[in-house]
Structures are given as C-alpha cells and as structure tokens.
Scaffold this active site. Structure first.
Site, PDB file in Angstrom:
ATOM      1  CB  CYS A  39      44.409   8.615  46.022  1.00  0.00           C
ATOM      2  SG  CYS A  39      43.258   7.554  45.091  1.00  0.00           S
ATOM      3  CG  ASP A  41      45.344   2.991  45.229  1.00  0.00           C
ATOM      4  OD1 ASP A  41      45.880   2.074  45.880  1.00  0.00           O
ATOM      5  OD2 ASP A  41      45.211   2.952  43.988  1.00  0.00           O
ATOM      6  NE  ARG A  43      47.508   0.362  44.184  1.00  0.00           N
ATOM      7  CZ  ARG A  43      47.421   0.483  42.867  1.00  0.00           C
ATOM      8  NH1 ARG A  43      48.145  -0.287  42.088  1.00  0.00           N
ATOM      9  NH2 ARG A  43      46.620   1.394  42.335  1.00  0.00           N
ATOM     10  CG  HIS A  95      48.329   7.002  43.643  1.00  0.00           C
ATOM     11  ND1 HIS A  95      48.157   5.811  42.985  1.00  0.00           N
ATOM     12  CD2 HIS A  95      47.087   7.411  43.993  1.00  0.00           C
ATOM     13  CE1 HIS A  95      46.875   5.507  42.960  1.00  0.00           C
ATOM     14  NE2 HIS A  95      46.196   6.462  43.555  1.00  0.00           N
ATOM     15  CB  CYS A  98      45.570   7.612  40.287  1.00  0.00           C
ATOM     16  SG  CYS A  98      44.082   8.030  41.250  1.00  0.00           S
TER      17      CYS A  98
END
Ligand code: CO
Length: 210
Positions: A39, A41, A43, A95, A98
């Site tokens: 992803c 993302d 993080r 994750h 999400c």
C-alpha cells in the site's frame, strides 16, 4: 525540501563511511530477490519493515495494495520483476488500519479514488457471509484487510505473467502478508495452498473449461 537534501547528504556520507565503494557496487546492476506489492500508506515503508536495503527488493505500491488486471503499471513491474530480474518471491502486503480498505467499505465519496477502490467492494461481496457473522466493526475491517490481500494474491496468480512463470523450472513463490501498524509485525496469511495453488476456486474454473 531543504530537510530532504540535508538528509540525503548525510545518508551518502554515512554509506561511504561504511563502504567507499557502496554506490559503485549498486551502480553495476540489481538482482533483487523479492518483489513487494504494498500500500502507498506512508506508515508501510517496504524496505524498512523487511530489513532490506537498496538492491534487494523491487517495489510497487498503490492504494490498498491492489492487483488489477488492467493496471499497466503493476503488470509492467510484475513482468519485468519476474521475467527479467527473475525475483524468487512475490509479496502482496496489506496493513491493518488501511484507509483505502476502510473507504471502500463505506459509502462516502472521495473522488477519483472511488473508482480504484471499487475492486475492494467485490471482495466484500465475495465474502458477504463471513462479514455478516462478525459483530465488531474494527474486527470486520481487519478481516477485510486480510481477505483483500488473499484476493489480490489470487489475482496475481491468475495473471498471464505468473501463469507462464509457473511453467518454468524456478517459479516465484507468492505470499500474502499483513502488516500491523500498531505492533510492527508482519503476518503470513497463507494465501495459497502448500503446492502454490488456490484450490478453493479451481473447481469452478474446471467446470467452465468443459
Ligand atoms: Co493502506
């Protein structure tokens, strides 16, 4: 941006202190063992959570770690990684927490991204019974994150690139992982059977082939 350039300079100095030929060696070429589909993302930094450095992991990231058969970007990355770089392992990594998955589960409009996330609604529809049996909303979303990864591994296994690679002497192994942002750990979802197939769908495909 000043910070970015400062950090970059420090990093170069640190790497050269450890090995003065560090960049010369990397410039010779790459032979990554892994392809990571994760992803976007911020993080979930692929290299950092897997302890891999430059040259070790080919990476493709998009919102909600999707494997969409009409996505030329993903297909090009996959084809190059599997057929040219000959990666040994292809990882789809989702994750918990999400935002893309959560947005797909709701009815709110976010714009263009809704079209991308539309594919996750199919995952919900495919696993409707399982979702209806989970009372807790957070638990439901966590399960959706996991099932989305499993479905994307399935999509991956059905690409012509992986199908062709499976006929070679050294086919890449496929993995579906989920990353827990709260704890930092990766978990193997065992998305495939031990022999590398997704048996739960094979009977349907064989029915359609007669
Ligand atoms: Co995400």
């Amino acid at each position: 941006m000043k910070k970015i350039f400062e950090n970059n300079k420090k990093w170069v100095e640190q790497k050269l202190n450890e090995d003065k030929d560090y960049f010369n060696k990397l410039a010779l070429g790459q032979e990554p063992r892994y392809l990571f589909i994760g992803c976007s993302d911020s993080r979930v930094p692929a290299n950092e959570i897997t302890g891999t450095g430059p040259g070790e992991m080919f990476v493709h990231r998009n919102i909600a770690n999707m494997v969409v058969h009409t996505d030329m970007n993903l297909l090009s990355v996959l084809q190059y990684a599997v057929e040219v770089l000959k990666v040994k392992v292809v990882i789809v990594c989702g994750h918990y927490g999400c935002g893309g998955v959560a947005a797909a589960a709701g009815n709110k409009q976010y714009g263009l991204i809704d079209n991308w996330l539309r594919n996750i609604k199919d995952v919900i529809r495919l696993h409707e019974k399982e979702f209806l049996a989970i009372d807790d909303e957070e638990a439901r979303l966590r399960r959706l994150v996991e099932l989305n990864v499993i479905e994307q591994v399935h999509n991956l296994s059905k690409t012509s690139i992986i199908q062709n690679a499976m006929q070679t002497d050294e086919p890449p192994k496929l993995y579906g992982l989920v990353y827990d942002i709260k704890e930092g750990y990766l978990k193997d979802l065992n998305a495939l059977e031990n022999d590398g197939s997704i048996k739960r769908y094979e009977h349907i495909y064989s029915l359609l082939q007669s």
